[in-house]
Write an enzyme that holds these catalytic residues in place. Structure first.
Site, short mmCIF file in Angstrom:
data_model
loop_
_atom_site.label_atom_id
_atom_site.label_comp_id
_atom_site.label_asym_id
_atom_site.label_seq_id
_atom_site.Cartn_x
_atom_site.Cartn_y
_atom_site.Cartn_z
N LYS A 158 20.43 44.47 35.07
CA LYS A 158 20.40 43.22 35.46
C LYS A 158 19.17 42.99 36.22
O LYS A 158 18.37 43.51 36.67
CB LYS A 158 21.73 43.00 36.09
CG LYS A 158 22.96 42.88 35.75
CD LYS A 158 24.03 42.86 36.88
CE LYS A 158 25.28 42.08 36.41
NZ LYS A 158 26.33 42.01 37.54
N GLY A 164 23.03 34.54 34.42
CA GLY A 164 22.87 33.52 33.36
C GLY A 164 22.46 34.64 32.18
O GLY A 164 22.26 34.10 31.04
N GLY A 165 22.51 35.82 32.25
CA GLY A 165 22.22 36.74 30.99
C GLY A 165 20.89 36.96 31.14
O GLY A 165 20.50 37.81 30.13
N HIS A 208 42.25 43.94 34.74
CA HIS A 208 42.42 43.20 35.88
C HIS A 208 43.60 43.62 36.64
O HIS A 208 44.74 43.32 36.35
CB HIS A 208 42.27 41.88 35.77
CG HIS A 208 42.20 40.70 36.99
ND1 HIS A 208 41.25 40.25 37.53
CD2 HIS A 208 43.29 40.57 37.82
CE1 HIS A 208 41.57 39.70 38.76
NE2 HIS A 208 42.79 39.84 38.86
N ARG A 293 45.15 32.86 49.41
CA ARG A 293 45.95 31.87 49.14
C ARG A 293 47.47 32.61 48.34
O ARG A 293 47.36 33.60 47.93
CB ARG A 293 45.39 30.74 47.94
CG ARG A 293 45.19 31.47 46.83
CD ARG A 293 44.89 30.47 45.61
NE ARG A 293 44.76 31.16 44.43
CZ ARG A 293 43.70 31.41 43.85
NH1 ARG A 293 42.57 31.24 44.39
NH2 ARG A 293 43.76 32.24 42.89
#
Lengths: 455, 169
Positions: A158, A164-165, A208, A293
């Site tokens: 990266k 943004g790639g 996830h 939350r």
């Protein structure tokens, strides 16, 4: 219960859910609405309704000052923010504190600190919670090879200076690093004026997972098990379940411990969720973020633990010793939630609000529907497209999937286009039944076939 | 007949409410009262003056939100309603958002407008306060103020009728 009257600063199904929880505890509920929600289910259930402003959220549900003003003027001593809208804005929690209103959620400072990506990573790291392994800046191909050996392939290169790639590529072996390094550095130099690259472990087969927890604000935090929310589209959860049936017990214990370490290190108050990436191939977990939350998918945790999390939120906020001992929280059975949205899965998920002609949710043992909809209800075009959450519970995952399949078949909605056809398609997939999928599975494997089949 | 006291008028309205009459019209040398169950009804003669409020009284719902917020909740219709009936030919100045209504720029100062006053579209008629932020509300219509519908210092909701204006011909 020290709380006498709460303001409900949200709309839709969560407003209904919050009002019911408040009433169960003997708390009066004042519902704030926009012009478009005057006839909503929450408005019908509440003890009092106050119209804040016109339909657009900015002039109603997103205006913290209007909402706290309404809370004061109607004599509320508490405010429940629900999810979305202002629930994770420190501004609302601050305004409540300044006006002597109990915010049903974490302290404003906690919301601020965890809402900042870099600060929340620093907090996690300080608490000894694992992050995605990565490096500092890498100056050469040779250095990159060495770092990749340590992290293990595949790796993600990266650009230090931006996102943004640009300047980003996946390398599955040393040759790929050699081939891509210079071009990526040049691309980063051109895009950001800085060609510096760094490296992260790339998680190909990711789930996830997230831990539901509640803290007493004094350092004691109890978890209510984990959820697996890997069926996603564009990072939006579509199907969530509890527990994460795939995860071995030892890793699950580490996951829970990591969440508790993080939240207790900041004396977390009220309900929160710690999100992780579960690297299935390496059997490792990495911290993503904390949601300060109650979440959309909280019902699956309620179903498998038997605790009412929204009532717990009120009791904690009211200063009651509402936290159970950790060994009193037992996860048994399996629960799956589907989000039913007014959107057309055949037409690029275009929102399809409108007037509901027929509303026939499924009923029966192990079936729970959290919704604000009814026959004749007009789904307004201004807000989120979710019309219901179908939550199904059974003894184990296979039985739960079977019950879900039949409940989805029995859900009849007319007058609206919904994503029910897609949900039925997903749960009929062999990969779903066998619990073999990852966070890109829906987008990469299911949607193309679904759209193909529909032609 | 001597001038009626407020209690007399209250008794009259009470009498009217308990009756099965559609209308009641009472006229003395100094006072004229017209009561009707029809919100659209107009007093005979059409010189609209003070009767606006009374004409609407039986049909109007005027809950007091600040005093007893949840007490008003028993009847669902009263939960959030401030449905002041605007008589035909009149124009309502409505609240641009929820807030607290103030009749004057600061405590003790004269009110922005009084009943009977002639105003222009740009005349400020009241203040709406949200968290110490005070925003004046303009009439938006030229004419004569016929009624102030809200008590000073009470909470108003979005679109609630604040002032009724009889537009200039």
């Amino acid at each position: 219960m020290t709380i006498k009257r709460t303001l409900v600063a949200n709309r839709g199904e969560i407003a209904v859910r919050v009002i019911r929880a408040a009433h169960a505890l003997g708390i009066e509920a004042v519902q704030v609405v926009s012009e478009a929600d005057k006839d909503s289910e929450a408005a019908r259930l509440a003890d009092k309704v106050v119209v804040l402003g016109p339909a657009p959220s900015k002039q109603s549900y997103l205006n913290a000052k209007l909402i706290v003003h309404a809370a004061k003027q109607t004599g509320c001593d508490a405010l429940h923010p629900g999810y979305g809208f202002l629930s994770e804005r420190a501004e609302l929690a601050n305004l409540c504190a300044e006006n002597g209103i109990t915010f049903v959620g974490p302290a404003a400072e906690t919301i601020g600190a965890l809402g900042d990506k870099l600060r929340s990573r620093a907090i996690a790291e300080a608490a000894g919670v694992p992050l995605v392994p990565g490096t500092n800046s890498i100056a050469s191909v040779t250095q990159a090879h060495k770092a990749a050996e340590e992290l293990g392939y595949p790796v993600l290169m990266k650009a230090s200076a931006g996102g943004g790639g640009r300047g980003m590529f996946i390398a599955r072996n040393a040759d790929a690093i050699t081939a891509g390094f210079d071009a990526a550095s040049t691309e980063a130099e051109e895009a950001f004026g800085d060609g510096t690259l760094y490296m992260e472990r790339y998680v190909e087969n990711a789930r996830h997972v997230e831990v539901q927890a509640v803290g007493d604000g004094k350092g004691r935090v109890v978890h209510f098990g984990e959820r697996d929310c890997s069926v996603q589209r564009r990072y939006q959860k579509v199907i969530e379940e509890a527990p994460c049936a795939l995860m071995p017990a030892k890793l699950r214990a580490e996951l829970h411990e990591a969440a508790i370490k993080l939240l207790s290190s900041m004396k977390y108050l009220n309900a929160g969720t710690v999100e992780f990436l579960y690297d299935v191939d390496r059997q490792a977990i990495y911290f993503i973020e904390v949601n300060t939350r109650i979440q959309v998918e909280h019902p699956v945790s309620e179903q498998v633990t038997g605790f009412d999390l929204v009532q717990t939120q009120f009791r904690i906020a009211g200063g009651e010793p509402a936290l159970p001992r950790q060994d009193q929280v037992r996860v048994s059975r399996h629960a799956i939630e589907c989000r039913i949205n007014a959107e057309d899965a055949y037409k690029n998920f275009m929102p399809s609000p409108g007037r509901i002609q027929t509303w026939q949710p499924p009923r029966g043992a192990g079936i729970r529907v959290d919704s604000h909809c009814r026959d004749g209800y007009l789904v307004p075009p201004y807000y989120d497209s979710m019309v219901a959450k179908l939550i199904v519970t059974a003894d184990d995952r296979p039985a739960c999937v079977e019950r879900l399949r039949r409940a989805l078949a029995d859900f009849h909605i007319e007058g609206l286009t919904t994503n029910l056809p897609l949900l039925r398609y997903i749960v009929a997939q062999d990969d779903f039944m066998q619990n073999r999928f990852h966070t890109k599975w829906l987008e990469q494997s299911v949607l193309p076939a679904f759209q193909q089949d529909s032609v | 007949m001597p001038n009626p006291t407020p209690a007399d008028i209250e008794n009259l309205i009470e009498l009217f409410n308990r009756s099965d009459w559609d209308e009641m019209h009472l006229k003395t040398d100094t006072l004229e009262i017209f009561l009707s169950n029809d919100p659209q009804a107009r007093r005979p003669g059409q010189q609209v003056a003070a009767p606006v409020a009374l004409a609407a009284a039986p049909a109007a719902v005027a809950a007091s939100p600040a005093a007893s917020p949840v007490a008003a909740a028993a009847a669902p219709a009263a939960k959030g309603a401030h449905e002041v009936v605007v008589p035909a030919g009149m124009v309502a100045v409505r609240a641009p958002n929820l807030g607290t209504f103030y009749r004057s720029p600061k405590p003790g100062a004269p009110a922005y407008v009084e009943v009977g006053q002639t105003i222009t579209a740009d005349t400020e008629v009241c203040l709406i306060e949200v968290m110490k932020l005070f925003t004046p509300v303009k009439a938006g219509v030229a004419g004569t103020v016929r009624e102030i519908c809200v008590a000073d210092g009470t909470m108003v909701e979005y679109e609630q009728v604040l002032v009724i204006v009889e537009p200039a011909a």
